[in-house]
Design a protein around this motif. Structure first.
Motif, PDB file in Angstrom:
ATOM      1  N   ALA A   9       5.549  25.789  24.469  1.00 22.11           N
ATOM      2  CA  ALA A   9       5.946  26.702  23.666  1.00 22.11           C
ATOM      3  C   ALA A   9       7.291  26.651  23.152  1.00 22.11           C
ATOM      4  O   ALA A   9       7.693  26.618  22.085  1.00 22.11           O
ATOM      5  CB  ALA A   9       5.934  27.984  24.229  1.00 22.11           C
ATOM      6  N   ALA A  10       8.367  26.110  24.017  1.00 24.41           N
ATOM      7  CA  ALA A  10       9.595  25.661  23.381  1.00 24.41           C
ATOM      8  C   ALA A  10       9.549  24.388  22.518  1.00 24.41           C
ATOM      9  O   ALA A  10      10.342  24.299  21.596  1.00 24.41           O
ATOM     10  CB  ALA A  10      10.308  25.233  24.798  1.00 24.41           C
ATOM     11  N   ALA A  11       8.633  23.593  22.660  1.00 28.24           N
ATOM     12  CA  ALA A  11       8.615  22.502  21.763  1.00 28.24           C
ATOM     13  C   ALA A  11       8.099  22.933  20.567  1.00 28.24           C
ATOM     14  O   ALA A  11       8.691  22.434  19.146  1.00 28.24           O
ATOM     15  CB  ALA A  11       7.572  21.251  22.359  1.00 28.24           C
ATOM     16  N   VAL A 265      16.002  11.256  27.597  1.00 31.94           N
ATOM     17  CA  VAL A 265      15.199  10.082  27.603  1.00 31.94           C
ATOM     18  C   VAL A 265      14.100  10.355  28.737  1.00 31.94           C
ATOM     19  O   VAL A 265      14.419  10.580  29.658  1.00 31.94           O
ATOM     20  CB  VAL A 265      15.979   8.924  27.839  1.00 31.94           C
ATOM     21  CG1 VAL A 265      15.357   7.796  27.957  1.00 31.94           C
ATOM     22  CG2 VAL A 265      17.356   8.802  26.944  1.00 31.94           C
ATOM     23  N   CYS A 266      12.761   9.796  28.155  1.00 31.17           N
ATOM     24  CA  CYS A 266      11.852   9.812  29.288  1.00 31.17           C
ATOM     25  C   CYS A 266      11.375   8.516  29.551  1.00 31.17           C
ATOM     26  O   CYS A 266      11.207   7.671  28.581  1.00 31.17           O
ATOM     27  CB  CYS A 266      10.574  10.541  28.418  1.00 31.17           C
ATOM     28  SG  CYS A 266       9.159  10.757  29.792  1.00 31.17           S
ATOM     29  N   ILE A 283       8.480  18.430  27.910  1.00 30.73           N
ATOM     30  CA  ILE A 283       9.320  18.674  28.948  1.00 30.73           C
ATOM     31  C   ILE A 283      10.672  17.971  28.925  1.00 30.73           C
ATOM     32  O   ILE A 283      11.640  18.541  28.998  1.00 30.73           O
ATOM     33  CB  ILE A 283       8.900  18.083  30.577  1.00 30.73           C
ATOM     34  CG1 ILE A 283       7.520  19.214  30.963  1.00 30.73           C
ATOM     35  CG2 ILE A 283       9.866  18.253  31.584  1.00 30.73           C
ATOM     36  CD1 ILE A 283       6.655  18.686  31.908  1.00 30.73           C
ATOM     37  N   THR A 284      10.545  16.587  28.372  1.00 28.03           N
ATOM     38  CA  THR A 284      11.784  16.022  28.195  1.00 28.03           C
ATOM     39  C   THR A 284      12.673  16.726  26.886  1.00 28.03           C
ATOM     40  O   THR A 284      13.768  16.763  27.130  1.00 28.03           O
ATOM     41  CB  THR A 284      11.552  14.617  27.605  1.00 28.03           C
ATOM     42  OG1 THR A 284      10.912  14.024  28.817  1.00 28.03           O
ATOM     43  CG2 THR A 284      12.809  13.797  27.353  1.00 28.03           C
ATOM     44  N   LEU A 285      11.982  17.154  26.014  1.00 31.34           N
ATOM     45  CA  LEU A 285      12.465  18.109  24.825  1.00 31.34           C
ATOM     46  C   LEU A 285      13.419  19.021  25.463  1.00 31.34           C
ATOM     47  O   LEU A 285      14.299  19.480  25.115  1.00 31.34           O
ATOM     48  CB  LEU A 285      11.791  18.297  23.925  1.00 31.34           C
ATOM     49  CG  LEU A 285      11.096  16.989  22.994  1.00 31.34           C
ATOM     50  CD1 LEU A 285      10.118  17.722  22.017  1.00 31.34           C
ATOM     51  CD2 LEU A 285      12.181  16.488  22.207  1.00 31.34           C
ATOM     52  N   MET A 286      12.825  19.755  26.495  1.00 25.71           N
ATOM     53  CA  MET A 286      13.719  21.091  27.122  1.00 25.71           C
ATOM     54  C   MET A 286      14.816  20.631  27.941  1.00 25.71           C
ATOM     55  O   MET A 286      15.655  21.314  27.756  1.00 25.71           O
ATOM     56  CB  MET A 286      12.489  21.617  28.077  1.00 25.71           C
ATOM     57  CG  MET A 286      11.509  22.369  27.657  1.00 25.71           C
ATOM     58  SD  MET A 286      10.686  23.273  29.135  1.00 25.71           S
ATOM     59  CE  MET A 286      11.736  24.221  29.564  1.00 25.71           C
TER      60      MET A 286
END
Length: 289
Positions: A9-11, A265-266, A283-286
């Motif tokens: 949702a956040a992405a 960074v993932c 998740i990384t974008l969060m």
């Protein structure tokens, strides 16, 4: 709503740009298509080498222009430089490249956050009862000293704030307080002191039961027993613990995620599936919010 649903949702709300420099890999290419189709992120193409990207390395690492141009020829370093230059919001790699190469690229082009001495990693652990926790470091730092543990604690606190909205950090040991002694206990106690100096709220040294069980914590005078971030004294301890949680408790281990860099960074597992890459990207974008 669980952490993956929250991340999706956040992405979608953020509309961020992601660089996936391993598009020759079929899983990565399919994940890029899904990220775009599902509105999770905009995959951006790997740029051609340029003076602008070389300038990133000159500014970050102080290398000579000729050396910077040679380094930018490497796709991973070029992708990390794109993140540093604002051409992408995050880099997701590691489906093909080993962890050390992903860390090298991020270290050279992006650099570490203020107050962080070295990159580290964490797993996001999701348990069948709904608990979500961070375990660190389970994949990168083999034998951190006290300063290294304090750095891992600081980075993990920030990761927990971004992903779990709150952080309750426990530095684990085979001793709670002064109930035991030894070199490892001393190291953890020193890491707690260093963490306090830099304003990171941690508890320790704590045995795992005192960190997680309120009644045991009360009996041992060890705080609330409600940690959601566990910092392990070594890679041995962390790696064993997360795999035991998977096998014995049915926990889902998502990651490992790199932490401590100025921008997220993932580092993917080389066994990552398309679903893994999509979830890890969200998740990384969060972590960059």
């Amino acid at each position: 709503m669980g952490i993956i649903e929250t991340a999706f949702a956040a992405a979608r709300a953020r509309e961020a740009r992601v660089i996936l420099p391993e598009m020759e890999d079929e899983r990565t290419a399919e994940a890029a298509r899904r990220l775009e189709a599902e509105g999770l992120a905009e995959p951006v193409a790997l740029a051609e080498p340029s003076d602008e990207l070389a300038e990133v390395l000159i500014a970050t690492r102080g290398v000579k222009p000729a050396i910077a141009k040679r380094m930018i020829a490497k796709p991973l370093i070029r992708a990390a430089a794109m993140v540093a230059a604002g051409q992408a919001d995050t880099m997701v790699a590691g489906a093909v490249a080993p962890t050390r190469r992903v860390i090298e690229a991020a270290s050279l082009a992006i650099g570490l956050s203020d107050g962080i001495d070295a990159p580290s990693s964490f797993f996001l652990m999701v348990f069948p009862d709904g608990r979500e926790m961070i375990f660190a470091d389970c994949a990168v730092t083999v034998e951190p000293d006290a300063a290294g543990l304090a750095s891992i604690a600081a980075a993990s606190e920030a990761s927990a704030q971004a992903l779990l909205a709150t952080s309750r950090v426990a530095l684990l040991s085979y001793s709670t307080g002064t109930s035991g002694s030894g070199q490892s206990v001393d190291k953890v106690a020193e890491a707690v002191r260093l963490s306090a100096e830099r304003g990171v709220g941690v508890k320790g040294p704590l045995q795992a039961d005192a960190a997680l069980n309120p009644s045991i914590a009360q009996r041992k005078g060890a705080g609330e027993g409600d940690a959601n971030v566990l910092i392990f004294p070594s890679l041995d301890a962390g790696n064993i613990a997360y795999k035991l949680a998977q096998e014995l408790a049915g926990a889902q281990a998502i990651g490992p995620f790199l932490q401590g860099f100025r921008k997220p960074v993932c580092d993917l597992s080389r066994g990552a599936t398309v679903d893994d890459i999509v979830s890890a990207t969200a998740i990384t974008l969060m972590l960059g919010d």
